[in-house]
Design an enzyme around this catalytic site. Structure first.
Site, mmCIF file in Angstrom:
data_model
loop_
_atom_site.group_PDB
_atom_site.id
_atom_site.type_symbol
_atom_site.label_atom_id
_atom_site.label_comp_id
_atom_site.label_asym_id
_atom_site.label_seq_id
_atom_site.Cartn_x
_atom_site.Cartn_y
_atom_site.Cartn_z
ATOM 1 N N ARG A 76 3.787 -0.413 -4.831
ATOM 2 C CA ARG A 76 3.490 -0.937 -3.492
ATOM 3 C C ARG A 76 2.156 -1.669 -3.434
ATOM 4 N NH1 ARG A 76 7.057 1.987 0.051
ATOM 5 N NH2 ARG A 76 6.059 0.985 1.803
ATOM 6 N N ASN A 100 -1.847 1.512 5.963
ATOM 7 C CA ASN A 100 -0.946 0.495 5.418
ATOM 8 C C ASN A 100 -0.633 -0.475 6.549
ATOM 9 O OD1 ASN A 100 1.073 -0.993 4.210
ATOM 10 N ND2 ASN A 100 2.608 0.642 4.258
ATOM 11 N N GLY A 101 -0.902 -1.758 6.349
ATOM 12 C CA GLY A 101 -0.609 -2.740 7.389
ATOM 13 C C GLY A 101 -1.796 -3.652 7.616
ATOM 14 N N GLU A 159 15.301 -19.955 -7.470
ATOM 15 C CA GLU A 159 15.022 -18.604 -7.972
ATOM 16 C C GLU A 159 14.447 -18.666 -9.395
ATOM 17 O OE1 GLU A 159 14.502 -15.721 -7.181
ATOM 18 O OE2 GLU A 159 14.992 -14.438 -8.873
ATOM 19 N N LYS A 184 10.899 -17.096 -10.699
ATOM 20 C CA LYS A 184 10.778 -16.149 -11.805
ATOM 21 C C LYS A 184 9.746 -16.637 -12.814
ATOM 22 C CE LYS A 184 12.010 -13.298 -10.497
ATOM 23 N NZ LYS A 184 12.733 -13.157 -9.261
ATOM 24 N N LYS A 242 5.545 -4.740 -5.062
ATOM 25 C CA LYS A 242 7.009 -4.700 -5.053
ATOM 26 C C LYS A 242 7.566 -4.626 -3.638
ATOM 27 C CE LYS A 242 10.946 -4.303 -7.241
ATOM 28 N NZ LYS A 242 11.411 -5.566 -7.811
ATOM 29 N N CYS A 290 0.845 -1.185 0.000
ATOM 30 C CA CYS A 290 0.000 0.000 0.000
ATOM 31 C C CYS A 290 0.890 1.247 0.000
ATOM 32 C CB CYS A 290 -0.970 0.088 1.171
ATOM 33 S SG CYS A 290 -2.108 -1.298 1.248
ATOM 34 N N TRP A 341 -2.959 -2.792 -1.763
ATOM 35 C CA TRP A 341 -2.724 -4.231 -1.951
ATOM 36 C C TRP A 341 -3.612 -4.895 -0.911
ATOM 37 C CZ3 TRP A 341 -0.964 -8.470 0.823
ATOM 38 C CH2 TRP A 341 -0.620 -9.592 0.054
ATOM 39 N N HIS A 368 13.408 -39.012 -4.108
ATOM 40 C CA HIS A 368 12.754 -39.066 -2.800
ATOM 41 C C HIS A 368 11.300 -38.609 -2.887
ATOM 42 C CE1 HIS A 368 16.548 -40.083 -1.024
ATOM 43 N NE2 HIS A 368 17.104 -38.999 -1.540
ATOM 44 N N GLU A 370 5.937 -16.745 -11.170
ATOM 45 C CA GLU A 370 5.251 -15.512 -10.773
ATOM 46 C C GLU A 370 4.897 -14.637 -11.967
ATOM 47 O OE1 GLU A 370 7.513 -13.065 -8.063
ATOM 48 O OE2 GLU A 370 9.354 -13.391 -9.151
HETATM 49 C C1 F6R Z 1 10.289 -11.941 -6.645
HETATM 50 C C2 F6R Z 1 10.327 -10.830 -5.729
HETATM 51 C C3 F6R Z 1 10.041 -11.079 -4.286
HETATM 52 C C4 F6R Z 1 10.992 -10.237 -3.412
HETATM 53 C C5 F6R Z 1 10.610 -10.362 -1.937
HETATM 54 C C6 F6R Z 1 11.577 -9.637 -1.034
HETATM 55 O O1 F6R Z 1 10.590 -11.570 -7.943
HETATM 56 O O2 F6R Z 1 10.579 -9.719 -6.119
HETATM 57 O O3 F6R Z 1 10.120 -12.417 -3.946
HETATM 58 O O4 F6R Z 1 12.284 -10.679 -3.615
HETATM 59 O O5 F6R Z 1 9.321 -9.861 -1.738
HETATM 60 O O6 F6R Z 1 11.705 -8.301 -1.412
HETATM 61 P P1 F6R Z 1 12.956 -7.444 -1.000
HETATM 62 O O7 F6R Z 1 14.132 -7.969 -1.724
HETATM 63 O O8 F6R Z 1 12.595 -6.060 -1.389
HETATM 64 O O9 F6R Z 1 13.098 -7.609 0.479
#
Ligand code: F6R
Length: 591
Positions: A28, A97-98, A469, A473, A586, A2, A71, A492, A476
């Site tokens: 956000r 926010n929260g 990772e 990618k 983000k 948010c 969000w 396993h 998502e």
């Molecule tokens: C995936 C992604 C998230 C962030 C996670 C932590 O592409 O962006 O998994 O990596 O929310 O975010 P930060 O790095 O900002 O703490």
């Protein structure tokens, strides 16, 4: 999550400031948005589900107002649930926010007292609680007292702003969720991120937990939330300048940021050596180092623990941010916790750091946003200097974190030169993957798997975090279910998932994992999997070979790139927005 922005001007009207700020804060959360402005006698609210970018609402001119980009946590994504929320009398509006962990009890109490709710959110209780606490009082002090007592009743990590249309003030308070104040000749500002205030303010103050900000035209005051005593504002010059938000010819930020990765690593090798040396010294001096991060940052942290073991012969622990508090019991004042975070605002990591600080541990941060909460909490920071990540998916900050950790491991080992050399080779390795021929090849691979429901990814050793990772990618951004595994785990249980035609990505660098990972690939192939081998050398087990440079211990930096590109291409082929996948934000500022 948010985004929050607010302004009180003496004469200067809001103009397009709120909407411009909200567009900058959209990373956000982008479920819905809303603004409220205080006019003579009434508060005008405009709010809507969907992205603000698609809308150009007409707002009446006013000198006080605030906005919110949401969000969703409590209550679906609807117009009614978008913030701001207004109390029963129409005097107060609230943005939040929260998560108010005890909101059910508070809401029931308010319903019993006759308050009427317009939304399903936890946030709306704040508006009614303030209304109830202020009663008929008209002065600023009464609202400050109400904000203090309402915040006292709320459980969880929260920040909120109240717009009071009678006193023409904004009132703000926070616990962990970030808030920054700004001042300019034209008025007083507040936002959840200094980025939203660029070009509008000359000075900023980061609100600390337990401070209530009282924001009037031309005047901002702080009081202590517990005692009500005045507190001093620590104004500092606004150093952020307008970020370069252009696409510069790229169709999306995701591909722009993937393409910037060689430059990001170049910058680490040339400009960041001193801070990385400092980090290595802290690790050397500590009795126990813990790398902590969430999501993509957690996979960078896991990579780091392999790199320190392998290169520096040092056991460096790794924990996912949200799990840290269940494992922190053995921390002492000699421990070091290294918090990895692109945004520097991730609530799970902040909570881990707070727990570590309570035990007296030292905190180092690897962040991409200078001035962020983690940056300010840390005793020592390394700035990734990767430039703003505007795509919601993290790409360039990931490789930056792994590059910093690799270099730190080499510095600890006394082999800084070799570490720098690996990073230069990694720069070349990524550049090869960004060439038109390599990109066409990845596009062809994407076309082959675009209609699949599942994709499995295996790696061993250094390639295990890369597999995790890579899976994140792909899933998502394309919504194809992708899962990463340690290669040895196949038999396993995981191998039960392999069916005819299932794509399986196999990371096979020319290291000690090669023979074992190739035999795992063979086992999957025997059960019908289509094997996509990411490797410097082809092998008969690969149905598709994605060639990558042989960069030794730099393989986690280079080998993730084909997966980033594959995810991007899959999103395009599935007609999805790679920069804003559904349900994500983000900056993850709630637990
Ligand atoms: C995936 C992604 C998230 C962030 C996670 C932590 O592409 O962006 O998994 O990596 O929310 O975010 P930060 O790095 O900002 O703490």
């Amino acid at each position: 999550m948010c985004g929050i922005i607010g302004f009180v001007g003496s004469e200067r009207p809001l103009g397009g400031m709120l909407l411009e700020g909200l567009r900058r804060l959209e990373y956000r959360g982008y479920d819905s948005w809303g603004v409220a402005v205080g006019q003579n006698g009434s508060i005008k609210v405009a709010k809507k589900a969907g992205r603000i970018i698609a809308t150009d609402p007409e707002l009446p001119e006013a000198t006080i107002g605030f906005g919110h980009t949401r969000w969703a946590t409590h209550g679906g994504v609807t117009d009614q649930n978008a913030h701001p929320h207004v109390d029963c009398t129409g005097r107060f509006a609230v943005i939040h926010n929260g998560i108010i962990e005890n909101f059910r009890k508070l809401r029931q109490h308010l319903l019993d007292s006759g308050h009427e709710f317009q939304s399903e959110t936890d946030s709306e209780v704040i508006a009614h609680l303030i209304e109830q606490a202020v009663g008929d009082n008209q002065d600023v002090d009464a609202v400050v007292a109400a904000v203090r007592s309402v915040f006292e009743q709320m459980r969880g990590l929260n920040a909120f702003i109240v717009l009071d249309n009678h006193t023409r003030h904004l009132f703000a308070v926070k616990n962990v969720s970030p808030l920054v104040l700004g001042r300019s000749d034209g008025g007083s500002h507040i936002a959840s991120d200094a980025l939203a205030l660029v070009d509008h303010v000359d000075q900023i103050h980061f609100v600390e937990d337990g401070q209530v900000a009282v924001i009037g035209p031309g005047k901002i005051q702080l009081v202590n939330q517990e005692t009500g005593d005045p507190e001093t504002l620590d104004w500092r010059p606004m150093t952020l300048t307008a970020v370069d938000t252009g696409l510069h010819g790229y169709p999306h930020f995701m591909i722009k940021e993937i393409s910037e990765q060689p430059e990001v690593i170049r910058r680490i090798v040339t400009d960041e050596i001193e801070p990385v040396r400092g980090l290595a010294e802290l690790i050397r001096a500590s009795y126990g180092t813990f790398l902590v991060g969430s999501g993509t940052s957690s996979y960078a942290a896991l990579s780091g623990s392999y790199l320190f073991s392998r290169i520096a012969r040092r056991h460096v622990n790794f924990t996912v941010g949200s799990e840290f508090k269940y494992q922190e019991h053995f921390l002492t004042d000699k421990s070091l916790v290294v918090a990895l975070s692109q945004s520097g605002e991730t609530a799970d990591v902040i909570e881990a750091v707070m727990a570590a600080q309570e035990r007296g541990a030292k905190i180092a941060a690897l962040v991409n946003v200078p001035g962020s909460t983690l940056d300010r909490m840390a005793d020592y920071s390394v700035h990734l200097n990767a430039g703003p990540e505007q795509c919601v998916l993290s790409t360039k900050a990931y490789v930056a974190k792994v590059a910093v950790l690799l270099l730190a491991a080499h510095i600890l080992n006394g082999s800084e030169h070799a570490g720098r050399e690996i990073l230069w080779q990694s720069v070349d390795g990524i550049e090869q993957l960004l060439s038109p021929i390599a990109s066409d090849h990845i596009r062809a691979v994407a076309a082959q798997i675009v209609d699949q429901d599942h994709c499995y990814i295996i790696g061993r050793g250094l390639s295990y975090p890369t597999a995790l990772e890579s899976a994140l990618k792909i899933k998502e951004v394309s919504y194809i279910h992708a899962e990463g595994f340690a290669g040895g785990e196949l038999k396993h249980g995981v191998i039960a998932l392999i069916d005819k035609g299932t794509p399986a990505i196999v990371f096979s660098p020319l290291d000690e994992t090669r023979d074992d990972i190739l035999s795992g690939a063979m086992e999957m192939k025997s059960r019908g999997a289509v094997i996509i081998g990411v490797s410097p050398e082809n092998d008969e087990v690969f149905d598709i070979h994605v060639p990558v440079a042989d960069v030794g211990d730099g393989s986690p930096i280079v080998n993730v790139v084909p997966a980033q590109l594959l995810g991007y291409q899959l999103a395009l082929m599935r007609d999805l927005d790679p920069d804003k996948p559904r349900n994500l934000a983000k900056s993850v500022t709630v637990k």
